[in-house]
Write a protein that holds these residues in place. Structure first.
Motif, short mmCIF file in Angstrom:
data_model
loop_
_atom_site.label_atom_id
_atom_site.label_comp_id
_atom_site.label_asym_id
_atom_site.label_seq_id
_atom_site.Cartn_x
_atom_site.Cartn_y
_atom_site.Cartn_z
N ALA A 536 0.83 -1.20 0.00
CA ALA A 536 0.00 0.00 0.00
C ALA A 536 0.87 1.25 0.00
O ALA A 536 1.93 1.29 0.63
CB ALA A 536 -0.93 0.01 1.20
N THR A 537 0.42 2.28 -0.71
CA THR A 537 1.20 3.51 -0.84
C THR A 537 1.49 4.14 0.51
O THR A 537 2.64 4.52 0.80
CB THR A 537 0.44 4.49 -1.75
N ASP A 538 0.48 4.28 1.35
CA ASP A 538 0.71 4.91 2.66
C ASP A 538 1.63 4.07 3.53
O ASP A 538 2.45 4.59 4.28
CB ASP A 538 -0.62 5.19 3.37
N GLU A 539 1.54 2.73 3.43
CA GLU A 539 2.39 1.85 4.24
C GLU A 539 3.85 1.95 3.80
O GLU A 539 4.76 1.85 4.63
CB GLU A 539 1.90 0.41 4.12
N ARG A 540 4.08 2.13 2.51
CA ARG A 540 5.45 2.25 2.02
C ARG A 540 6.09 3.55 2.52
O ARG A 540 7.25 3.56 2.93
CB ARG A 540 5.45 2.21 0.49
N PHE A 541 5.34 4.64 2.45
CA PHE A 541 5.87 5.90 2.97
C PHE A 541 6.14 5.80 4.47
O PHE A 541 7.15 6.32 4.97
CB PHE A 541 4.90 7.05 2.69
N LYS A 542 5.26 5.13 5.18
CA LYS A 542 5.43 4.97 6.62
C LYS A 542 6.70 4.18 6.92
O LYS A 542 7.47 4.54 7.83
CB LYS A 542 4.22 4.26 7.23
N ALA A 543 6.95 3.12 6.16
CA ALA A 543 8.16 2.31 6.37
C ALA A 543 9.41 3.13 6.10
O ALA A 543 10.41 3.02 6.82
CB ALA A 543 8.12 1.08 5.45
N ALA A 544 9.36 3.97 5.07
CA ALA A 544 10.52 4.82 4.77
C ALA A 544 10.75 5.84 5.88
O ALA A 544 11.90 6.14 6.24
CB ALA A 544 10.30 5.53 3.43
N ASN A 545 9.66 6.37 6.43
CA ASN A 545 9.77 7.32 7.53
C ASN A 545 10.35 6.65 8.77
O ASN A 545 11.26 7.19 9.43
CB ASN A 545 8.39 7.91 7.82
N GLU A 546 9.86 5.46 9.10
CA GLU A 546 10.33 4.76 10.29
C GLU A 546 11.79 4.33 10.17
O GLU A 546 12.48 4.19 11.18
CB GLU A 546 9.43 3.55 10.56
N SER A 547 12.24 4.12 8.95
CA SER A 547 13.64 3.72 8.74
C SER A 547 14.57 4.93 8.73
O SER A 547 15.80 4.77 8.69
CB SER A 547 13.79 2.97 7.43
N GLY A 548 14.01 6.14 8.74
CA GLY A 548 14.82 7.34 8.73
C GLY A 548 15.12 7.87 7.35
O GLY A 548 15.80 8.89 7.20
N MET A 549 14.62 7.23 6.30
CA MET A 549 14.89 7.68 4.94
C MET A 549 14.02 8.86 4.54
O MET A 549 14.37 9.63 3.64
CB MET A 549 14.68 6.51 3.95
N LEU A 550 12.88 8.99 5.21
CA LEU A 550 11.95 10.07 4.91
C LEU A 550 11.69 10.84 6.20
O LEU A 550 11.30 10.24 7.21
CB LEU A 550 10.64 9.48 4.36
N SER A 551 11.91 12.16 6.18
CA SER A 551 11.73 12.96 7.40
C SER A 551 10.26 13.00 7.81
O SER A 551 9.37 12.74 6.99
CB SER A 551 12.22 14.39 7.17
N ASP A 552 10.01 13.36 9.06
CA ASP A 552 8.63 13.45 9.54
C ASP A 552 7.83 14.46 8.73
O ASP A 552 6.67 14.20 8.37
CB ASP A 552 8.61 13.84 11.02
N ASP A 553 8.43 15.61 8.44
CA ASP A 553 7.72 16.64 7.67
C ASP A 553 7.39 16.16 6.27
O ASP A 553 6.26 16.34 5.79
CB ASP A 553 8.58 17.92 7.58
N ALA A 554 8.37 15.54 5.61
CA ALA A 554 8.14 15.05 4.25
C ALA A 554 7.07 13.97 4.25
O ALA A 554 6.21 13.93 3.36
CB ALA A 554 9.45 14.51 3.66
N TYR A 555 7.11 13.10 5.24
CA TYR A 555 6.13 12.02 5.35
C TYR A 555 4.72 12.59 5.54
O TYR A 555 3.78 12.20 4.82
CB TYR A 555 6.50 11.10 6.52
N MET A 556 4.56 13.50 6.49
CA MET A 556 3.24 14.07 6.75
C MET A 556 2.73 14.85 5.54
O MET A 556 1.54 14.81 5.21
CB MET A 556 3.29 14.98 7.98
N ASN A 557 3.62 15.55 4.85
CA ASN A 557 3.22 16.32 3.68
C ASN A 557 2.71 15.43 2.55
O ASN A 557 1.65 15.68 1.97
CB ASN A 557 4.40 17.16 3.17
N ILE A 558 3.47 14.37 2.23
CA ILE A 558 3.09 13.54 1.09
C ILE A 558 1.84 12.72 1.41
O ILE A 558 0.98 12.52 0.53
CB ILE A 558 4.25 12.63 0.63
N ILE A 559 1.69 12.28 2.66
CA ILE A 559 0.48 11.55 3.03
C ILE A 559 -0.73 12.47 2.96
O ILE A 559 -1.81 12.10 2.46
CB ILE A 559 0.62 10.94 4.45
N GLY A 560 -0.58 13.71 3.45
CA GLY A 560 -1.68 14.67 3.37
C GLY A 560 -2.07 14.96 1.94
O GLY A 560 -3.26 15.03 1.60
#
Length: 621
Positions: A536-560
């Protein structure tokens, strides 16, 4: 009726649908007519018996099973379940009837037909709930389920509903020690069994009765001898609706809630029966028992009604995708089984896998078929002929149920996508090693796969093969980035939206091409980079965020941005359906105002920023 018992009965009946929707005084009047009866184990109520008034039966405590006149099991019932209502109408002649048998000591509340008919005159909507024809009852559920109180079920997670009480034991513990843990320590109806930090079994109090007491098994024996092996589990952030579907599909009453291999709770059928008359569950149940493709095809209007209700109810777009995916899963499994019933048993092991939006749990009203068959490596030429017929009949069957054929022919019916496991492994190796245009297109479709029917091990093997090949060729991710940034979000130099310049959709915004697909591509790249097994698209972004590859701001922005754009598309498709038009992804900018325009532009800027970040991180040739 004793006045001292009445308040307790009113309170119990008043929490059962549809009695929870009638005024308290009317409910109290109905309950004064209730008779109480107790059945010992094995006692029978013959619902075919003539010469006495028909009644509605409500299980207060205990459990019953319904058996048809030929002895076939019809259903099993527990506390708060109702039966007998299909015989309340005198014109019922299409059901041969059934018997209800107590499988343990059972207390019943019996509501006479005459009392119900008096209630129906005052509240006709209740009569639809107890109609003899299933389609009338289902229509009633479709009409009433969308109260504000019940809408929330779709967005509730398992962790919000499940009980925290569950016993955790080890496989070498004795039956007696497990029973002690369940009853006296945790006060749980279920125990989850571990062995070497792995969940290996499940045992319930009912299992104790059936497998231990009934057979005289010594309580000093290890629990592993009587437990249910390899039990199904559920994640805390899964939808309650998904859990209900799993319980119905596999006819189970207990689902351990597991996070990081640790049991944190238990979901039981009793958690799901309190006012959760969800229309999608009714449809999935109908699909499960449909006898023909023609019958399945007749359910399309109900599927559309569910989509419309979800969108109108402002349900989260990722939840809408999951619900519609569950329905498409049910269709696919049932069509496969109907075809297998016609062709005979499969001659070798196989897996029917889905790809694209179906694999990502992001199905919507425009989703077409993306599928493949993975065969065992020992499949013969004769076996392949069988699966060729299977694939053709299944894909055509789904098409007749309004799941369109894939224009690119990425379907199991295409011989290239119906191959042994070893061939599929060679596909992935070749695609990753040489991601030229055609091969990149192929792997883009099959980068998300999910098993619908058959051997799920093949899916795991292929996903591991994919990750292993990407680790050996990191240039592959930069190839995906090149492909993902070829299309830009729709912002022009004059801050106006980019429109289609030609064709029948001229002067429209293609929200799929210029926004949704771009986000999906980015999620795919980040998900593969961290070897996320989720699609799932949202799950992939979440995994990248949790691994540190995607910052919290970038994660929240793209999910929104993703959620807003999906909601925008769903609203557009809903409007088309209401007007009797074919839904599409082409939106006339004149149809939305400054609010939508402003937020769309914000979303497009976020996509562009993430494209730039992906270019920097993964490289672009």
């Amino acid at each position: 009726m004793s006045e001292s018992l009445l308040p307790n009965i009113v309170q119990f009946i008043g929490q059962i649908d549809p009695f929870d929707k009638i005024p308290k005084q009317a409910l109290r009047d109905l309950c004064t007519h209730i008779q109480i009866t107790y059945l010992g184990k094995g006692e029978v109520i013959d619902l075919c018996e003539t010469g006495k008034e028909k009644s509605l039966y409500v299980v207060r405590t205990g459990s019953m099973e319904q058996r048809k006149s030929d002895g076939v099991l019809r259903a099993r019932l527990g506390s708060e379940d109702l039966f007998g209502f299909t015989f309340l109408e005198s014109n019922v002649n299409n059901d041969k009837g059934y018997k209800a048998i107590a499988i343990e000591g059972t207390l019943l509340y019996v509501i006479p037909n005459s009392a119900l008919q008096s209630l129906f005159k005052i509240f006709p909507s209740c009569a639809e709930h107890f109609a003899s024809q299933a389609q009338v009852r289902l229509k009633s559920a479709l009409d009433v389920v969308w109260s504000n109180k019940e809408k929330g079920l779709f967005i509730r997670k398992v962790e919000d509903v499940a009980s925290g009480r569950v016993a955790v034991v080890t496989a070498d513990q004795t039956i007696q020690s497990v029973a002690h843990e369940m009853r006296l320590v945790q006060r749980s109806s279920c125990a989850v069994v571990y062995e070497e930090e792995k969940i290996v079994g499940l045992i319930t109090d009912r299992d104790m009765t059936k497998r231990v007491i009934a057979h005289g098994v010594s309580v000093d024996r290890p629990i592993s001898e009587v437990m249910t092996h390899s039990p199904l589990t559920i994640k805390p952030d899964d939808l309650v609706l998904h859990a209900a579907s799993v319980m119905m599909q596999f006819n189970i009453r207990n689902l351990p809630v597991v996070k990081d291999n640790k049991v944190i709770g238990l979901l039981t059928t009793s958690h799901l029966v309190q006012n959760h008359r969800v229309q999608a569950i009714f449809l999935i149940e109908k699909i499960k028992y449909a006898g023909s493709i023609k019958t399945l095809a007749s359910f399309t209007p109900e599927r559309q009604a569910i989509f419309e209700a979800l969108v109108e109810g402002k349900v989260a777009p990722e939840t809408i995708g999951k619900v519609m995916t569950m329905i498409m899963d049910a269709y696919t499994r049932r069509v496969i089984q109907i075809v297998i019933d016609k062709l005979g048993p499969p001659p070798c092991a196989f897996s029917w896998i889905v790809a694209g939006s179906h694999a990502r749990n992001e199905v919507h009203m425009l989703s077409d078929q993306d599928s493949a068959i993975v065969l065992a490596d020992d499949a013969t030429e004769s076996d392949r002929i069988y699966f060729k017929h299977l694939a053709m009949m299944v894909t055509n069957g789904l098409a007749s149920c309004d799941y369109p054929l894939c224009p690119g022919k990425f379907m199991a019916a295409t011989p290239k996508w119906c191959q042994p496991l070893s061939v599929w492994k060679s596909y992935y190796k070749k695609w990753v090693a040489n991601p030229e245009y055609e091969r990149l297109l192929n792997i883009s479709v099959f980068l998300e796969i999910r098993t619908i029917y058959g051997n799920s091990d093949y899916e795991t093997i292929l996903r591991d093969e994919l990750h292993q090949n990407i680790r050996s060729n990191r240039e592959f991710l930069s190839s995906l980035v090149n492909d993902a940034i070829n299309t830009h979000p729709p912002l022009g130099i004059f801050n106006s939206l980019v429109l289609e310049k030609s064709g029948e959709n001229k002067k429209t915004l293609n929200i799929k091409k210029y926004a949704i697909n771009l986000i999906i591509d980015l999620a795919r790249i980040y998900g593969l980079a961290v070897e996320c097994d989720l699609s799932a698209t949202d799950e992939r972004f979440k995994a990248a965020n949790e691994s540190g590859m995607l910052s919290d701001d970038a994660y929240m922005n793209i999910i929104g941005a993703y959620q807003f754009i999906l909601s925008f598309r769903f609203s557009h498709q809903l409007e088309a359906l209401k007007q009797g038009s074919e839904p599409d992804n082409h939106i006339d900018p004149n149809s939305f105002g400054s609010f939508e325009r402003k937020h769309l532009k914000d979303a497009f800027r976020i996509i562009a920023d993430m494209q730039d970040a992906a270019k920097v991180r993964f490289g672009s040739r």
